[in-house]
Scaffold this motif. Structure first.
Motif, PDB file in Angstrom:
ATOM      1  N   SER A   4       0.976  -1.247  -0.026  1.00 57.36           N
ATOM      2  CA  SER A   4      -0.002   0.024   0.113  1.00 57.36           C
ATOM      3  C   SER A   4       0.855   1.246   0.040  1.00 57.36           C
ATOM      4  O   SER A   4       0.372   2.360  -0.238  1.00 57.36           O
ATOM      5  CB  SER A   4      -1.008  -0.030   1.040  1.00 57.36           C
ATOM      6  N   ARG A   5       2.163   1.007   0.224  1.00 54.84           N
ATOM      7  CA  ARG A   5       2.926   2.193   0.116  1.00 54.84           C
ATOM      8  C   ARG A   5       3.000   3.064  -1.145  1.00 54.84           C
ATOM      9  O   ARG A   5       2.738   2.215  -2.107  1.00 54.84           O
ATOM     10  CB  ARG A   5       4.493   1.809   0.371  1.00 54.84           C
ATOM     11  N   GLY A   6       3.391   4.396  -1.032  1.00 56.15           N
ATOM     12  CA  GLY A   6       3.383   5.015  -2.309  1.00 56.15           C
ATOM     13  C   GLY A   6       2.942   6.526  -2.089  1.00 56.15           C
ATOM     14  O   GLY A   6       2.316   6.901  -1.015  1.00 56.15           O
ATOM     15  N   PRO A   7       3.053   7.449  -2.996  1.00 58.91           N
ATOM     16  CA  PRO A   7       2.591   8.933  -3.033  1.00 58.91           C
ATOM     17  C   PRO A   7       1.145   8.836  -2.727  1.00 58.91           C
ATOM     18  O   PRO A   7       0.271   8.038  -3.544  1.00 58.91           O
ATOM     19  CB  PRO A   7       2.966   9.513  -4.267  1.00 58.91           C
ATOM     20  N   MET A   8       0.468   9.693  -1.968  1.00 58.20           N
ATOM     21  CA  MET A   8      -0.900   9.826  -1.848  1.00 58.20           C
ATOM     22  C   MET A   8      -1.410  10.535  -3.169  1.00 58.20           C
ATOM     23  O   MET A   8      -2.729  10.278  -3.495  1.00 58.20           O
ATOM     24  CB  MET A   8      -1.135  10.665  -0.569  1.00 58.20           C
ATOM     25  N   ILE A   9      -0.840  11.455  -3.805  1.00 65.37           N
ATOM     26  CA  ILE A   9      -1.493  12.271  -5.020  1.00 65.37           C
ATOM     27  C   ILE A   9      -0.949  11.907  -6.300  1.00 65.37           C
ATOM     28  O   ILE A   9       0.274  11.464  -6.332  1.00 65.37           O
ATOM     29  CB  ILE A   9      -1.299  13.809  -4.635  1.00 65.37           C
ATOM     30  N   PHE A  10      -1.652  11.675  -7.086  1.00 61.52           N
ATOM     31  CA  PHE A  10      -1.087  11.563  -8.487  1.00 61.52           C
ATOM     32  C   PHE A  10      -1.727  12.391  -9.575  1.00 61.52           C
ATOM     33  O   PHE A  10      -2.729  13.032  -9.325  1.00 61.52           O
ATOM     34  CB  PHE A  10      -1.187   9.935  -8.886  1.00 61.52           C
ATOM     35  N   SER A  11      -1.287  12.313 -10.761  1.00 62.62           N
ATOM     36  CA  SER A  11      -1.823  13.076 -11.700  1.00 62.62           C
ATOM     37  C   SER A  11      -1.969  12.451 -13.012  1.00 62.62           C
ATOM     38  O   SER A  11      -1.194  11.396 -13.362  1.00 62.62           O
ATOM     39  CB  SER A  11      -1.173  14.365 -11.930  1.00 62.62           C
ATOM     40  N   TYR A  12      -2.985  12.701 -13.918  1.00 63.94           N
ATOM     41  CA  TYR A  12      -2.960  12.472 -15.200  1.00 63.94           C
ATOM     42  C   TYR A  12      -3.227  13.398 -16.392  1.00 63.94           C
ATOM     43  O   TYR A  12      -4.035  14.711 -15.540  1.00 63.94           O
ATOM     44  CB  TYR A  12      -3.911  11.228 -15.544  1.00 63.94           C
ATOM     45  N   ASN A  13      -3.153  13.503 -17.456  1.00 66.39           N
ATOM     46  CA  ASN A  13      -3.401  14.655 -18.306  1.00 66.39           C
ATOM     47  C   ASN A  13      -4.994  14.476 -18.943  1.00 66.39           C
ATOM     48  O   ASN A  13      -5.364  13.333 -19.230  1.00 66.39           O
ATOM     49  CB  ASN A  13      -2.837  14.308 -19.714  1.00 66.39           C
ATOM     50  N   ALA A  14      -5.436  15.565 -18.456  1.00 68.69           N
ATOM     51  CA  ALA A  14      -6.996  15.991 -18.825  1.00 68.69           C
ATOM     52  C   ALA A  14      -7.022  17.212 -19.823  1.00 68.69           C
ATOM     53  O   ALA A  14      -5.936  17.925 -20.151  1.00 68.69           O
ATOM     54  CB  ALA A  14      -7.639  16.097 -17.584  1.00 68.69           C
ATOM     55  N   VAL A  15      -8.018  17.405 -19.980  1.00 70.40           N
ATOM     56  CA  VAL A  15      -8.481  18.686 -20.961  1.00 70.40           C
ATOM     57  C   VAL A  15      -9.620  19.576 -20.326  1.00 70.40           C
ATOM     58  O   VAL A  15     -10.581  19.008 -19.876  1.00 70.40           O
ATOM     59  CB  VAL A  15      -8.745  18.103 -22.410  1.00 70.40           C
ATOM     60  N   SER A  16      -9.115  20.935 -20.434  1.00 64.79           N
ATOM     61  CA  SER A  16     -10.073  21.856 -19.647  1.00 64.79           C
ATOM     62  C   SER A  16     -10.046  23.022 -21.019  1.00 64.79           C
ATOM     63  O   SER A  16      -8.931  23.563 -21.041  1.00 64.79           O
ATOM     64  CB  SER A  16      -9.651  22.275 -18.410  1.00 64.79           C
ATOM     65  N   ALA A  17     -11.045  23.414 -21.545  1.00 63.29           N
ATOM     66  CA  ALA A  17     -11.053  24.642 -22.216  1.00 63.29           C
ATOM     67  C   ALA A  17     -10.047  24.405 -23.559  1.00 63.29           C
ATOM     68  O   ALA A  17      -9.319  25.191 -23.895  1.00 63.29           O
ATOM     69  CB  ALA A  17     -10.942  25.921 -21.711  1.00 63.29           C
ATOM     70  N   GLY A  18     -10.296  23.246 -23.919  1.00 61.77           N
ATOM     71  CA  GLY A  18      -9.350  22.607 -25.250  1.00 61.77           C
ATOM     72  C   GLY A  18      -7.970  22.605 -24.836  1.00 61.77           C
ATOM     73  O   GLY A  18      -6.985  22.021 -25.638  1.00 61.77           O
ATOM     74  N   ALA A  19      -7.306  22.826 -23.526  1.00 61.04           N
ATOM     75  CA  ALA A  19      -5.972  22.694 -23.087  1.00 61.04           C
ATOM     76  C   ALA A  19      -5.691  21.441 -21.935  1.00 61.04           C
ATOM     77  O   ALA A  19      -6.422  21.130 -21.141  1.00 61.04           O
ATOM     78  CB  ALA A  19      -5.653  24.182 -22.585  1.00 61.04           C
ATOM     79  N   VAL A  20      -4.700  20.832 -22.453  1.00 64.76           N
ATOM     80  CA  VAL A  20      -4.204  19.833 -21.721  1.00 64.76           C
ATOM     81  C   VAL A  20      -3.599  20.393 -20.134  1.00 64.76           C
ATOM     82  O   VAL A  20      -2.731  21.336 -20.361  1.00 64.76           O
ATOM     83  CB  VAL A  20      -3.242  18.848 -22.346  1.00 64.76           C
ATOM     84  N   PHE A  21      -4.019  19.643 -19.101  1.00 66.41           N
ATOM     85  CA  PHE A  21      -3.389  20.107 -17.970  1.00 66.41           C
ATOM     86  C   PHE A  21      -3.187  18.971 -17.178  1.00 66.41           C
ATOM     87  O   PHE A  21      -3.830  17.640 -17.398  1.00 66.41           O
ATOM     88  CB  PHE A  21      -4.257  20.942 -17.418  1.00 66.41           C
ATOM     89  N   LYS A  22      -2.649  18.696 -15.963  1.00 64.48           N
ATOM     90  CA  LYS A  22      -2.486  17.800 -15.185  1.00 64.48           C
ATOM     91  C   LYS A  22      -3.646  17.870 -14.049  1.00 64.48           C
ATOM     92  O   LYS A  22      -3.694  18.660 -13.272  1.00 64.48           O
ATOM     93  CB  LYS A  22      -1.322  17.864 -14.246  1.00 64.48           C
ATOM     94  N   LYS A  23      -4.344  16.871 -13.841  1.00 62.67           N
ATOM     95  CA  LYS A  23      -5.529  16.741 -13.108  1.00 62.67           C
ATOM     96  C   LYS A  23      -5.087  15.787 -12.016  1.00 62.67           C
ATOM     97  O   LYS A  23      -4.750  14.616 -12.136  1.00 62.67           O
ATOM     98  CB  LYS A  23      -6.677  16.023 -13.844  1.00 62.67           C
ATOM     99  N   TYR A  24      -5.175  16.394 -10.672  1.00 64.05           N
ATOM    100  CA  TYR A  24      -4.709  15.785  -9.713  1.00 64.05           C
ATOM    101  C   TYR A  24      -5.637  14.765  -8.823  1.00 64.05           C
ATOM    102  O   TYR A  24      -7.009  15.563  -8.682  1.00 64.05           O
ATOM    103  CB  TYR A  24      -3.870  16.772  -8.610  1.00 64.05           C
ATOM    104  N   LYS A  25      -5.478  13.886  -8.367  1.00 61.04           N
ATOM    105  CA  LYS A  25      -6.333  13.102  -7.287  1.00 61.04           C
ATOM    106  C   LYS A  25      -5.532  12.567  -6.429  1.00 61.04           C
ATOM    107  O   LYS A  25      -4.373  12.313  -6.219  1.00 61.04           O
ATOM    108  CB  LYS A  25      -6.924  12.318  -8.464  1.00 61.04           C
TER     109      LYS A  25
END
Length: 217
Positions: free
Chosen positions: A78-99
């Motif tokens: 279960s070890r590892g970083p709590m937060i990760f990100s993947y590439n998503a799109v907002s207003a046509g622009a790619v950004f890092k979406k954190y979860k």
């Protein structure tokens, strides 16, 4: 390492193409060919709300971080970083979406994660892949909390259509939807409120939101 899904879960993309009624009613929106400019009142609203929200949720994030560390000490996988990100799109622009990470590290495709590919984390749709803390986080939708930071950065808004992973965004465009190419994605929207109902995934609500946005501009 256990690879993520070779084929994604059908529940991952529930967005429907616009019907003729939607196309006709919001014909002007389908003719727009560039992202809409942000309005100052909405910009200020986003910043004020997100600052207060971050003040409120920071203690909760600290509690969750401690829980992740403790579980990782007890259950090594279960070890590892709590937060990760993947590439998503907002207003046509790619950004890092954190979860917040829900699953054990062995279920994450590390090469895909480096590319920001949503598929790298798609095993989260399998409950058995989740950590104990991840199960709690998912039950109360706390995995979305880091997106307040996306709002603070200006990549997202408080209210708006759900930002999609890049490949889901491209699929949405191909089936005729233009909403996410025009306006910032949001934390809250009718698409969220209607989750679990037959109306979930109906695009008309996104176009109604854009229509109201244009009338207030």
């Amino acid at each position: 390492m256990i690879k993520a899904y070779k084929t994604e879960p059908k529940e991952a993309f529930h967005y429907k193409p616009p019907d003729e009624y939607t196309r006709e009613k919001y014909r002007n929106i389908f003719m727009i060919d560039a992202p809409l400019k942000s309005r100052i009142p909405k910009y200020l609203f986003d910043k004020i709300v997100v600052i207060f929200a971050l003040l409120i949720v920071t203690p909760l994030l600290m509690f969750l971080k401690a829980a992740y560390i403790i579980e990782g000490l007890i259950i090594l996988e279960s070890r590892g970083p709590m937060i990760f990100s993947y590439n998503a799109v907002s207003a046509g622009a790619v950004f890092k979406k954190y979860k917040i990470r829900l699953i054990k590290m062995k279920y994450i495709d590390q090469e895909g994660a480096k590319r920001g590919d949503w598929h790298a984390y798609s095993a989260e749709w399998t409950p058995a892949s989740r950590t104990y803390v991840g199960r709690f986080v998912k039950k109360f939708y706390l995995d979305e909390i880091p997106q307040f930071y996306c709002v603070l950065k200006g990549d997202m808004s408080i209210v708006g259509p759900r930002p999609l992973a890049v490949h889901h965004y491209e699929r949405d465009l191909k089936q005729g939807n233009v909403a996410r190419s025009l306006i910032k994605g949001g934390l809250i929207g009718l698409g969220h409120v209607l989750k679990g109902t037959p109306e979930m995934g109906q695009p008309i609500y996104e176009y109604e939101y854009i229509d109201q946005y244009l009338k207030r501009s």
